[in-house]
Design a protein around this motif. Structure first.
Motif, PDB file in Angstrom:
ATOM      1  N   VAL A  51       0.932  -1.290  -0.021  1.00  0.00           N
ATOM      2  CA  VAL A  51      -0.038  -0.240   0.058  1.00  0.00           C
ATOM      3  C   VAL A  51       0.928   1.157  -0.083  1.00  0.00           C
ATOM      4  N   ARG A  52       0.542   2.163  -0.750  1.00  0.00           N
ATOM      5  CA  ARG A  52       1.403   3.290  -0.816  1.00  0.00           C
ATOM      6  C   ARG A  52       0.291   4.555  -0.761  1.00  0.00           C
ATOM      7  N   LEU A  53       0.423   5.422   0.393  1.00  0.00           N
ATOM      8  CA  LEU A  53      -0.477   6.231   0.829  1.00  0.00           C
ATOM      9  C   LEU A  53       0.349   7.586   0.646  1.00  0.00           C
ATOM     10  N   ARG A  54      -0.446   8.590  -0.020  1.00  0.00           N
ATOM     11  CA  ARG A  54       0.004  10.032  -0.286  1.00  0.00           C
ATOM     12  C   ARG A  54      -1.298  10.676  -0.002  1.00  0.00           C
ATOM     13  N   PRO A  55      -1.217  11.934   0.293  1.00  0.00           N
ATOM     14  CA  PRO A  55      -2.321  13.029   0.316  1.00  0.00           C
ATOM     15  C   PRO A  55      -3.129  13.181  -0.830  1.00  0.00           C
ATOM     16  N   TRP A  56      -2.571  12.519  -1.942  1.00  0.00           N
ATOM     17  CA  TRP A  56      -3.277  12.731  -3.209  1.00  0.00           C
ATOM     18  C   TRP A  56      -3.994  11.460  -3.907  1.00  0.00           C
ATOM     19  N   SER A  57      -3.390  10.118  -3.238  1.00  0.00           N
ATOM     20  CA  SER A  57      -3.924   9.001  -3.835  1.00  0.00           C
ATOM     21  C   SER A  57      -3.587   7.732  -2.723  1.00  0.00           C
ATOM     22  N   VAL A  58      -4.282   6.785  -2.903  1.00  0.00           N
ATOM     23  CA  VAL A  58      -4.095   5.393  -2.352  1.00  0.00           C
ATOM     24  C   VAL A  58      -3.978   4.448  -3.269  1.00  0.00           C
ATOM     25  N   LEU A  59      -2.768   3.798  -3.125  1.00  0.00           N
ATOM     26  CA  LEU A  59      -2.185   2.977  -4.228  1.00  0.00           C
ATOM     27  C   LEU A  59      -1.805   1.521  -3.604  1.00  0.00           C
ATOM     28  N   LEU A  60      -2.444   0.589  -4.322  1.00  0.00           N
ATOM     29  CA  LEU A  60      -2.205  -0.810  -3.870  1.00  0.00           C
ATOM     30  C   LEU A  60      -1.785  -1.849  -5.038  1.00  0.00           C
ATOM     31  N   ARG A  61      -0.673  -2.301  -4.724  1.00  0.00           N
ATOM     32  CA  ARG A  61       0.053  -3.395  -5.667  1.00  0.00           C
ATOM     33  C   ARG A  61      -0.318  -4.611  -5.150  1.00  0.00           C
ATOM     34  N   PRO A  77     -11.740  13.446  -4.113  1.00  0.00           N
ATOM     35  CA  PRO A  77     -12.847  13.916  -4.884  1.00  0.00           C
ATOM     36  C   PRO A  77     -12.329  15.004  -6.105  1.00  0.00           C
ATOM     37  N   ALA A  78     -11.313  15.476  -5.859  1.00  0.00           N
ATOM     38  CA  ALA A  78     -11.093  16.737  -6.890  1.00  0.00           C
ATOM     39  C   ALA A  78     -10.365  16.165  -8.354  1.00  0.00           C
ATOM     40  N   SER A  79      -9.742  14.718  -8.128  1.00  0.00           N
ATOM     41  CA  SER A  79      -9.357  14.280  -9.257  1.00  0.00           C
ATOM     42  C   SER A  79     -10.017  12.634  -9.292  1.00  0.00           C
ATOM     43  N   ALA A  80     -11.259  12.623  -8.831  1.00  0.00           N
ATOM     44  CA  ALA A  80     -11.971  11.362  -9.172  1.00  0.00           C
ATOM     45  C   ALA A  80     -12.238  11.041 -10.413  1.00  0.00           C
ATOM     46  N   PHE A  81     -12.013  12.216 -11.512  1.00  0.00           N
ATOM     47  CA  PHE A  81     -12.286  11.862 -12.663  1.00  0.00           C
ATOM     48  C   PHE A  81     -11.341  10.960 -13.555  1.00  0.00           C
ATOM     49  N   GLU A  82     -10.051  10.505 -12.693  1.00  0.00           N
ATOM     50  CA  GLU A  82      -9.024   9.831 -13.286  1.00  0.00           C
ATOM     51  C   GLU A  82      -9.597   8.378 -13.972  1.00  0.00           C
ATOM     52  N   TYR A 301      -1.826  20.678  -6.358  1.00  0.00           N
ATOM     53  CA  TYR A 301      -1.779  20.525  -4.880  1.00  0.00           C
ATOM     54  C   TYR A 301      -2.753  20.662  -3.991  1.00  0.00           C
ATOM     55  N   GLY A 302      -4.020  21.051  -4.800  1.00  0.00           N
ATOM     56  CA  GLY A 302      -5.125  21.171  -4.102  1.00  0.00           C
ATOM     57  C   GLY A 302      -6.080  20.209  -4.049  1.00  0.00           C
ATOM     58  N   ARG A 303      -5.638  19.225  -4.965  1.00  0.00           N
ATOM     59  CA  ARG A 303      -6.438  17.922  -5.277  1.00  0.00           C
ATOM     60  C   ARG A 303      -6.008  16.739  -4.150  1.00  0.00           C
ATOM     61  N   LEU A 304      -6.507  16.693  -2.873  1.00  0.00           N
ATOM     62  CA  LEU A 304      -6.048  16.152  -1.839  1.00  0.00           C
ATOM     63  C   LEU A 304      -7.392  15.545  -1.073  1.00  0.00           C
ATOM     64  N   PHE A 305      -6.828  14.435  -0.381  1.00  0.00           N
ATOM     65  CA  PHE A 305      -7.967  14.028   0.435  1.00  0.00           C
ATOM     66  C   PHE A 305      -7.870  14.935   1.789  1.00  0.00           C
ATOM     67  N   LEU A 306      -9.085  15.306   2.029  1.00  0.00           N
ATOM     68  CA  LEU A 306      -8.814  16.135   3.159  1.00  0.00           C
ATOM     69  C   LEU A 306      -9.801  15.894   4.479  1.00  0.00           C
ATOM     70  N   THR A 307      -9.569  16.458   5.493  1.00  0.00           N
ATOM     71  CA  THR A 307     -10.612  16.082   6.786  1.00  0.00           C
ATOM     72  C   THR A 307     -11.476  16.581   6.819  1.00  0.00           C
TER      73      THR A 307
END
Length: 338
Positions: A51-61, A77-82, A301-307
């Motif tokens: 698992v790779r966790l960053r403020p802008w994504s969760v990635l699982l290998r 949400p701000a990059s959910a279009f990907e 850098y505003g496309r992040l997971f937020l509290t």
């Protein structure tokens, strides 16, 4: 069951960043969705997953039986279009991108095949000349050119539209970026010239299309000689295409020196020649877009997971993200190197 397999978690430089991974309900839903997606493809997970966790994504290998690993990605949400964009690109320009195994457009989830070695990995183990960079830029520009007619459809997928004429507004919205007083003063003095640059770039008449906005050597695969696959579209915008050039060109500049830049620029411009635009006009547009591309990258850098309170986690994580955005914004002050 995936939930019974031990996971290795990598949080990088953001140990306290907020992601939904720490929510048990969310994590259980993800693992169930991934298992269902694998089953639908006749695939069975095996062994450890990472698992790779960053403020802008969760990635699982995830390792699967009988084939290369597969990857799960969750966007904020701000990059959910990907996910939807990746699926659409696989239909429109299949030679250039990954075809997802599954996509949940509502939740911003994607299940992706492995694309082979990253270009970054190839660069680390082999001697690679500038010609490879020329070819990847030639292929990427051809893909962008092919997508110009798709720009309205790409926007309907949720990808932000940032034409050159909208960039002054992006600049103004970044006013809360953490900067030293002298840096803020210099940027403020630049704004009248920024208006002129944007107008001049728009007047060249190159149509807006998909801009990856962060096309470095870790964002593309190099599975074989002359072959490149582009991925990781979470920072993408519909904008002036030439804004894509600075990120890969700077990486090549660091490896080979400034003499490589005219070669890369001209390789990138090949698909854009004609249509009544002169070489001089296109090269001038590259210089303008080189500087202005900093705005879209800073805004990403505003496309992040937020509290719930609108933060990215602890003060340390928030500071690191804000500093990265500030570094992008300050590139506006630098003269283009070509």
């Amino acid at each position: 069951m995936l939930s019974d397999v031990p996971a290795v978690v990598d949080r990088g430089r953001y140990p306290d960043a907020v992601t939904p991974w720490d929510d048990d309900v969310w994590r259980t839903a993800v693992l169930g969705w991934v298992e269902a997606g694998l089953t639908a493809r006749g695939l069975r997970p095996t062994g450890e997953w990472r698992v790779r966790l960053r403020p802008w994504s969760v990635l699982l290998r995830l390792c699967v039986e009988g084939r290369d690993p597969v990857w799960f990605k969750a966007n904020p949400p701000a990059s959910a279009f990907e996910g939807a964009l990746t699926a659409a690109l696989a239909r429109w320009v299949p030679r250039h991108v990954l075809e997802p195994l599954a996509v949940d457009t509502g939740r911003g989830w994607s299940l992706l095949p492995d694309g082979g070695p990253l270009f970054r990995e190839v660069l680390a183990r082999e001697t690679v000349g500038p010609g490879a960079w020329e070819e990847l830029l030639r292929q990427y520009a051809a893909m962008q050119h092919a997508l110009t007619a798709r720009a309205p459809e790409i926007q309907r997928l949720g990808v932000p539209a940032v034409p050159a004429t909208a960039l002054p507004g992006v600049f103004d919205r970044l006013d809360d970026t953490p900067l030293r007083p002298e840096e803020r003063r210099r940027l403020g003095e630049l704004r009248p010239r920024l208006l002129d640059w944007c107008a001049e770039l728009a007047a060249v008449g190159v149509p807006d299309t998909l801009d990856h906005a962060d096309l470095h050597d870790g964002q593309l695969f190099h599975p074989g000689p002359g072959r490149f696959t582009f991925f990781d579209w979470g920072d993408a915008v519909v904008s002036h295409p030439f804004c894509s050039l600075p990120v890969p060109a700077r990486r090549a500049l660091d490896r080979y020196g400034p003499h490589v830049l005219p070669r890369l620029r001209d390789a990138y411009l090949e698909p854009w020649t004609g249509d009544g635009r002169t070489t001089a006009e296109l090269r001038r547009a590259v210089r303008l877009a080189w500087r202005l591309s900093a705005l879209s990258r800073a805004a990403a850098y505003g496309r992040l997971f937020l509290t719930a309170t609108g933060t990215v986690g602890t003060a340390g994580a928030a500071t690191a993200v804000a500093a990265a955005g500030a570094r992008c914004l300050l590139e506006l002050l630098d003269d283009p190197p070509l």
